[in-house]
Write a protein that holds these residues in place. Structure first.
Motif, short mmCIF file in Angstrom:
data_model
loop_
_atom_site.label_atom_id
_atom_site.label_comp_id
_atom_site.label_asym_id
_atom_site.label_seq_id
_atom_site.Cartn_x
_atom_site.Cartn_y
_atom_site.Cartn_z
N ASP A 5 56.06 51.47 17.84
CA ASP A 5 57.08 50.97 18.76
C ASP A 5 56.51 50.84 20.16
N TYR A 6 55.47 51.59 20.40
CA TYR A 6 54.95 51.67 21.76
C TYR A 6 53.74 50.77 21.98
N PHE A 7 52.89 50.67 20.97
CA PHE A 7 51.66 49.88 21.12
C PHE A 7 51.69 48.66 20.20
N ASN A 8 51.00 47.60 20.62
CA ASN A 8 50.92 46.44 19.73
C ASN A 8 49.81 46.67 18.68
N PRO A 9 49.74 45.84 17.64
CA PRO A 9 48.80 46.12 16.54
C PRO A 9 47.34 46.25 16.99
N LYS A 10 46.93 45.44 17.96
CA LYS A 10 45.54 45.52 18.40
C LYS A 10 45.28 46.87 19.07
N GLN A 11 46.22 47.29 19.88
CA GLN A 11 46.07 48.59 20.56
C GLN A 11 46.10 49.73 19.54
N LEU A 12 46.92 49.59 18.50
CA LEU A 12 46.99 50.62 17.46
C LEU A 12 45.66 50.75 16.72
N ALA A 31 40.70 38.79 27.03
CA ALA A 31 41.49 37.94 27.92
C ALA A 31 42.14 38.74 29.05
N VAL A 32 42.53 38.03 30.11
CA VAL A 32 43.30 38.67 31.18
C VAL A 32 44.66 39.07 30.62
N ARG A 33 45.24 40.12 31.17
CA ARG A 33 46.59 40.59 30.82
C ARG A 33 46.77 40.86 29.32
N SER A 34 45.70 41.18 28.61
CA SER A 34 45.83 41.27 27.16
C SER A 34 46.13 42.68 26.67
N GLY A 35 46.23 43.65 27.59
CA GLY A 35 46.63 45.00 27.18
C GLY A 35 45.47 45.98 27.00
N LYS A 36 44.31 45.65 27.53
CA LYS A 36 43.13 46.51 27.39
C LYS A 36 43.27 47.78 28.23
N THR A 37 43.59 47.59 29.51
CA THR A 37 43.66 48.75 30.40
C THR A 37 44.82 49.66 30.02
N PHE A 38 45.91 49.06 29.57
CA PHE A 38 47.08 49.86 29.17
C PHE A 38 46.68 50.87 28.10
N VAL A 39 45.97 50.41 27.07
CA VAL A 39 45.62 51.34 25.99
C VAL A 39 44.47 52.26 26.42
N ASP A 191 47.41 38.89 21.83
CA ASP A 191 47.49 40.26 21.31
C ASP A 191 48.51 41.09 22.08
N ASN A 192 48.76 40.71 23.34
CA ASN A 192 49.72 41.48 24.13
C ASN A 192 51.13 40.95 23.88
N THR A 193 51.78 41.56 22.92
CA THR A 193 53.11 41.09 22.51
C THR A 193 54.19 41.50 23.51
N ARG A 194 53.82 42.31 24.52
CA ARG A 194 54.82 42.75 25.50
C ARG A 194 54.99 41.77 26.65
N LEU A 195 54.09 40.81 26.76
CA LEU A 195 54.22 39.87 27.88
C LEU A 195 55.36 38.90 27.60
N ASP A 196 56.02 38.50 28.66
CA ASP A 196 57.08 37.51 28.56
C ASP A 196 56.48 36.19 28.05
N1 LIG Z 1 52.00 48.43 24.65
C1 LIG Z 1 52.49 48.01 25.82
N2 LIG Z 1 53.75 48.29 26.18
C2 LIG Z 1 54.26 47.87 27.37
N3 LIG Z 1 53.57 47.15 28.26
C3 LIG Z 1 52.31 46.84 27.97
C4 LIG Z 1 51.69 47.26 26.74
N4 LIG Z 1 50.42 46.79 26.74
C5 LIG Z 1 50.24 46.13 27.90
N5 LIG Z 1 51.36 46.16 28.64
C6 LIG Z 1 51.57 45.52 29.98
O1 LIG Z 1 50.97 44.23 29.96
C7 LIG Z 1 50.34 43.96 31.21
C8 LIG Z 1 48.86 43.63 30.99
O2 LIG Z 1 48.23 44.76 30.40
P1 LIG Z 1 46.84 45.32 30.94
O3 LIG Z 1 46.85 45.50 32.40
O4 LIG Z 1 46.48 46.49 30.08
O5 LIG Z 1 45.91 44.07 30.58
P2 LIG Z 1 44.34 43.92 30.72
O6 LIG Z 1 43.85 43.43 29.41
O7 LIG Z 1 43.74 45.16 31.26
O8 LIG Z 1 44.28 42.73 31.76
P3 LIG Z 1 43.16 42.34 32.88
O9 LIG Z 1 42.00 41.77 32.13
O10 LIG Z 1 43.89 41.30 33.66
O11 LIG Z 1 42.84 43.60 33.62
C9 LIG Z 1 50.56 45.18 32.06
O12 LIG Z 1 51.68 44.96 32.87
C10 LIG Z 1 50.84 46.29 31.07
O13 LIG Z 1 51.62 47.31 31.62
#
Ligand SMILES: Nc1ncnc2c1ncn2[C@@H]1O[C@H](COP(=O)(O)OP(=O)(O)OP(=O)(O)O)[C@@H](O)[C@H]1O
Ligand SMILES: [Mg+2]
Length: 409
Positions: A5-12, A31-39, A191-196
């Motif tokens: 519920d919290y992470f997308n499949p790639k992050q899992l 990719a940018v904004r793809s959820g790398k730093t979040f995980v 891969d970042n399913t949380r983005l709008d």
């Molecule tokens: N599992 C998640 N649940 C909620 N929000 C998420 C999740 N994964 C990512 N996000 C949100 O998506 C946005 C982009 O994620 P993140 O900063 O991790 O991307 P990134 O791959 O590090 O991007 P960049 O290459 O631009 O640094 C952030 O606002 C982050 O909080």
């Protein structure tokens, strides 16, 4: 709540590997904004718990880990503030600028220059987290690895892709030495399913075709191929001056030249975000008084306050302009970010050229190609191209995508 519920499949997938595999280095690239730093931020906190436990078992009272990023601002924004927000943890720096959690001493290191690495010299680290690894100098990255000498140390990195010849790719990602024990992941923006979804569509629509799209959206390590401005479309973008509004915000770019061509370009922006090349003056074998005269004429016609963003390589010419009462600014000249800023406008259909106002522009734009050896645009037929880049990149820095801005401004 389940992890899914919290992470997308790639992050899992990454978390699962972290918990079950024996690794030395883990690189999340993409990719940018793809959820790398979040995980990675979650992994870092898990890593602190692991280190804390390991140090206790070994009777080590002050275990240390490295938290590396390009600058203190990027470490704070990308990691510290995110960990506080995402996990409700409090991280306050002590008087040395170190952070502390679970009895682990977190030592920040700034990889953008050698001074930023002084804090970790000589230290022995249980673990390192490197945010935006490709922006590090190779020496700084190697130093971080050298510091992680504790048995079972982990190095966790995230990065955007760059040129395939980049040291991170050739020396680490492609390193097949089994002792590195590398885990590597490629993230795409989807891969970042949380983005709008609306945001993702807009970003895709605004990202220039070719290399920029492949890197920023698909997360691939590719170099440019063919013409740099692949989205330039003469049929749509060369327009009759009657179709150019007259109440524009004007500014200029200047590339100095004598043996090579020199070029002044005059640009105008409208309220809708369109940018117009109003006029281009390009000439060879002209002394500075010629360029001052051209700039004064532009001032007389378009306004005293027009800024001229000039090539900073000629302080003497800069001084001549200033003495003549011309508002002169040394341009930031980063080529890739500058090209990206111009290419973004073209991709979005916000770029127009006065069909009666250009001289060499059209010749240059079709000859301006990627250099396969450097991964950057070739340095030939680039005088109008440079003048354009200085003007647009510098004038538009407020509007640029966060990726470009966080690195250069
Ligand atoms: N599992 C998640 N649940 C909620 N929000 C998420 C999740 N994964 C990512 N996000 C949100 O998506 C946005 C982009 O994620 P993140 O900063 O991790 O991307 P990134 O791959 O590090 O991007 P960049 O290459 O631009 O640094 C952030 O606002 C982050 O909080
Ligand atoms: Mg990131």
């Amino acid at each position: 709540m389940a992890l899914s519920d919290y992470f997308n499949p790639k992050q899992l997938e990454v978390i699962n590997d972290y918990l079950t595999k024996d690794f030395g280095m883990m690189i999340l690239s993409g990719a940018v904004r793809s959820g790398k730093t979040f995980v990675d931020n979650w992994l870092f906190v898990m890593e602190l718990r692991r280190v804390s436990k390991l140090a206790k078992e070994r009777g080590e009272k002050h275990p240390q880990v490295i938290l590396a990023g390009y600058s203190s601002n990027t470490i704070h924004d990308n990691v510290i503030a995110s960990i506080e927000n995402q996990m409700g943890l409090e991280l306050k720096p002590d008087r040395h600028g170190h952070y502390h959690l679970y009895n682990v001493d977190i030592v920040p290191a700034y990889t953008g220059n050698s001074r930023g690495m002084s804090a970790i010299r000589g230290m022995t680290s249980y673990s390192a987290y490197v945010n935006e690894a490709s922006l590090s100098t190779p020496e700084a990255f190697q130093e971080i690895i050298n510091r992680c000498s504790v048995k079972g140390a982990h190095i966790i990195c995230d990065t955007n892709p760059d040129n395939p010849q980049h040291w991170l790719k050739t020396d680490y990602i492609e390193n097949d030495n089994p002792e590195t024990k590398l885990l590597y992941y490629n993230f795409t923006i989807d891969d970042n399913t949380r983005l709008d979804p609306g945001y993702v569509s807009r970003l895709k629509a605004a990202t220039p075709s070719g290399m920029f799209y492949d890197r920023m959206i698909r997360g691939l390590w590719v170099s440019g191929d063919g013409v740099v401005y692949a989205d330039f479309d003469k049929d749509k973008m060369l327009i009759n001056p009657d179709h150019i509004p007259s109440d524009l915000h004007y500014y200029c770019g200047v590339d100095w030249g004598f043996e090579h061509l020199g070029s002044i370009t005059l640009w105008g922006d409208d309220q809708q975000g369109n940018t117009y090349l109003i006029k281009e003056i390009t000439a060879q074998h002209k002394f500075i008084d010629y360029w001052v005269k051209q700039a004064k004429q532009i001032q007389d016609q378009y306004g005293k306050n027009i800024i001229f963003y000039v090539d900073s390589a000629r302080p003497d010419n800069y001084q001549e302009f200033v003495s003549a009462g011309i508002r002169t600014v040394n341009a930031k000249k980063d080529r890739m970010a500058g090209v990206e800023a111009v290419a973004e406008l073209m991709k979005q259909g916000l770029f127009y050229v006065n069909q009666d106002g250009y001289d060499q522009f059209l010749d240059e734009i079709y000859q301006y190609i990627w250099d396969e050896h450097t991964g950057e645009p070739i340095k030939e037929h680039d005088h109008v191209m440079d003048s354009m880049r200085y003007a647009i990149f510098n004038e538009h820095k407020k509007r640029l995508t966060t990726t470009i801005k966080s690195r250069f401004f």
